[in-house]
Design a protein around this motif. Structure first.
Motif, mmCIF file in Angstrom:
data_model
loop_
_atom_site.group_PDB
_atom_site.id
_atom_site.type_symbol
_atom_site.label_atom_id
_atom_site.label_comp_id
_atom_site.label_asym_id
_atom_site.label_seq_id
_atom_site.Cartn_x
_atom_site.Cartn_y
_atom_site.Cartn_z
ATOM 1 N N GLU A 209 32.881 -17.904 -10.418
ATOM 2 C CA GLU A 209 33.655 -19.236 -10.484
ATOM 3 C C GLU A 209 34.254 -19.272 -12.142
ATOM 4 O O GLU A 209 32.833 -19.502 -12.965
ATOM 5 C CB GLU A 209 32.319 -20.763 -10.586
ATOM 6 N N LEU B 212 36.587 -21.422 -15.064
ATOM 7 C CA LEU B 212 36.449 -22.668 -15.746
ATOM 8 C C LEU B 212 37.515 -22.840 -16.812
ATOM 9 O O LEU B 212 36.610 -21.830 -18.260
ATOM 10 C CB LEU B 212 34.694 -24.321 -15.788
ATOM 11 N N THR C 133 41.224 -28.295 -17.717
ATOM 12 C CA THR C 133 40.320 -28.255 -17.559
ATOM 13 C C THR C 133 40.633 -27.067 -15.987
ATOM 14 O O THR C 133 41.820 -27.769 -15.293
ATOM 15 C CB THR C 133 39.053 -28.249 -16.719
ATOM 16 N N ALA D 32 40.056 -24.084 -13.213
ATOM 17 C CA ALA D 32 39.137 -23.249 -12.373
ATOM 18 C C ALA D 32 39.587 -21.910 -11.300
ATOM 19 O O ALA D 32 41.310 -22.872 -10.472
ATOM 20 C CB ALA D 32 38.179 -24.415 -11.364
#
Length: 428
Positions: free
Chosen positions: A145, A147, A156, A158
Motif C-alpha cells: 500500500e 500513500l 493524499t 493511495a
C-alpha cells in the motif's frame, strides 16, 4: 411625539445587603453552570469537524498496479510523481508540477515493508523507489500500500501495488560479483538507464553477455558512514551482479592474495580493467567480492512404508488382541534386583564378620618382647597417675592466682626486686 425627548428607562441598581451580593455574584455562578454545557458543545463540534474532514474529497485511490519479479534478480519500482500529481484535487495550477510529494509504503495489514523490500526517497521533489531482491522464500503475491502526501494542499492519494514473485526460469546465477560504487547514491543506480550502463561496463569486464543485476544495497545499510556535506561526496552503493559463466581473469586477479596484500598497503590491486567503469562509476576494487553459490539440493522427503493408507481408504483397527504372558517380565523385574541385593549383603557380612582378626590372634602374631614392653609402659603410666592423685603437697606458686577471690590473699608468684613493672594493679 417628534419634539418630545425619549424616556430612558432607569437603570436597575442591585439592592444593598445580602440580596445585592448574591445578584452581583450571579454572572460567575452562571459561568460555572454553563462550563459543562460549553465543554459538551466543544466536543460535539470537534467530532463533527473531524467527521467532515474524514469525508472531504481530498483523498483519492488510484487503480491497483500489478508488477512481477523473478527470484535472483533485483526488483525496482519507481513511484512517479506525475502519476500521483494528476490525482490531487485542489492543487495550484501554476506550481502543480513543483508541489512537494512524500511517499509512504507498507505491506498490507502490516506496519512495515517485507524484509526483502526497501523504500528510498531522497527529497520531496524527487520520485520514490521500492527495490529489493526476492529469494525463493518470497515466492508468491505481496500487496504493498502506497500513500502520497501533497505538502501544499495536504491531500493524499493511495494506490495498491501487487507484486508477484515467481521463480527464475533458468535458476539463480551461481557466479556473483559484488562491486562498491563510491561516487553514487542508491537512488542514482535504481533507474533502468543507470543499471543498463553499469551492466554494459560489467559485461566488458566479465566477458559475458548474460550479466544481470541481482541486488542493489546502499553502503549505509552495510555499516557505512554518512558522508560529509561536501560537493561530490556520495554514500556509496553495493551492486551485485550474477552470471552463469565463470569469472574473467581480470576479476580473479583483482581478488588474488597478491591484490589483497597491495590493498592492505594502500595500493591498487593487480587488475587490468580499471578504466572500464571510469569515469561514470568509481569502483572500489579493494572491496570487490566474488562468490560462487551453487543451488542446494532439497532434502529427500519421507519414505512411506507399507502402513500408509491408500487414498480414500479407512483404518480398520484389529478387533482381537493376542494374550501376552507377563510373568517372565515380572519375575525378571522383581527377582533380579533382589538377588543382586542378597549377594551384596552376603559379601558385606563376610567381610565384616568372618574376616576380623581379634585380640587373641593379634597377640599371637606379636613378639613377646614387644608385648612386655607395651605392658610395662601401660603399668607405669597407671602407677604414676595413681601416685599423682593421692599426693598431699602444696601447689607451686606459679599456679596460684595473684588475687584469691575466696580469701582475699594477694601472693606474688614470682618474688623479686620491687620495680614499677611489678606493682599490683590493686593497692595493698
Amino acid at each position: 411625539m417628534a419634539g418630545c425627548p425619549q424616556r430612558v428607562p432607569p437603570r436597575r441598581v442591585p439592592p444593598a445587603g445580602p440580596a445585592g451580593a448574591v445578584s452581583q455574584r450571579w454572572p460567575h455562578a452562571r459561568a460555572k453552570m454553563e462550563a459543562p454545557a460549553l465543554l459538551r458543545v466543544w466536543v460535539l463540534a470537534a467530532m463533527a469537524l473531524g467527521g467532515s474532514w474524514a469525508t472531504l474529497p481530498d483523498h483519492h485511490v488510484l487503480p491497483d498496479h500489478r508488477v512481477s519479479s523473478e527470484t535472483g534478480a533485483v526488483f525496482v519500482h519507481e513511484l512517479e510523481r506525475e502519476l500521483f500529481q494528476e490525482a490531487f484535487v485542489g492543487g495550484h495550477e501554476d506550481d502543480g508540477a513543483a508541489a512537494p510529494i512524500t511517499f509512504q509504503a507498507h505491506l498490507r495489514d502490516h506496519p512495515d515493508l517485507p524484509r526483502w523490500l526497501r523504500f528510498v526517497q531522497r527529497d520531496p521533489h524527487q520520485p520514490g523507489y521500492l527495490y529489493g531482491s526476492p529469494t525463493a522464500a518470497e515466492v508468491g503475491t505481496h500487496t504493498i500500500e502506497v500513500l502520497a502526501h501533497n505538502r501544499h494542499t495536504y491531500g493524499t492519494v493511495a494506490q495498491r501495488l501487487v507484486v508477484t514473485v515467481i521463480p527464475a526460469p533458468g535458476g539463480e546465477p551461481p557466479y556473483r560479483g559484488e562491486f562498491l560504487v563510491g561516487n553514487r547514491n542508491v537512488e542514482e543506480l535504481l533507474p533502468a538507464a543507470a543499471r543498463e550502463m553499469f551492466l554494459e561496463a560489467t559485461a566488458s569486464v566479465w566477458e559475458r553477455d548474460d550479466i544481470r543485476v541481482t541486488n542493489v544495497t546502499s553502503a549505509l545499510d552495510r555499516g557505512g558512514r554518512v558522508p560529509l556535506p561536501i560537493e561530490g561526496r556520495k554514500e556509496g552503493v553495493y551492486v551485485t551482479v550474477g552470471s552463469h559463466g565463470a569469472f574473467s581473469p581480470c576479476l580473479v586477479s583483482a581478488t588474488s592474495p597478491q591484490s589483497q596484500l597491495r590493498c592492505h598497503q594502500g595500493q591498487q590491486p593487480l587488475a587490468s580493467c580499471y578504466d572500464t567503469f571510469a569515469p561514470r562509476f568509481a569502483i572500489r576494487w579493494c572491496n570487490l567480492t566474488l562468490l560462487q553459490v551453487w543451488p542446494s539440493t532439497p532434502a529427500p522427503g519421507p519414505l512411506w512404508g507399507p502402513g500408509v493408507l491408500e487414498e480414500g481408504g479407512d483404518f480398520q483397527p484389529p478387533t482381537e488382541v493376542p494374550p501376552q504372558d507377563l510373568l517372565p517380565g515380572y519375575l525378571v523385574t522383581l527377582l533380579v534386583p533382589l538377588a543382586a541385593a542378597a549377594l551384596l549383603c552376603l559379601l558385606l557380612g563376610h567381610l565384616m564378620c568372618c574376616r576380623r582378626e581379634g585380640v587373641q590372634k593379634r597377640d599371637l602374631e606379636t613378639s613377646d618382647i614387644q608385648l612386655v614392653h607395651h605392658t610395662t609402659i601401660h603399668g607405669d603410666t597407671e602407677e604414676l597417675r595413681h601416685m599423682a592423685g593421692s599426693r598431699d603437697v602444696p601447689r607451686p606458686l606459679s599456679t596460684l592466682p595473684m588475687f584469691n577471690v575466696r580469701t582475699g590473699q594477694r601472693i606474688n608468684p614470682m618474688p623479686g626486686p620491687p620495680d614499677g613493672a611489678r606493682v599490683p594493679l590493686l593497692p595493698q
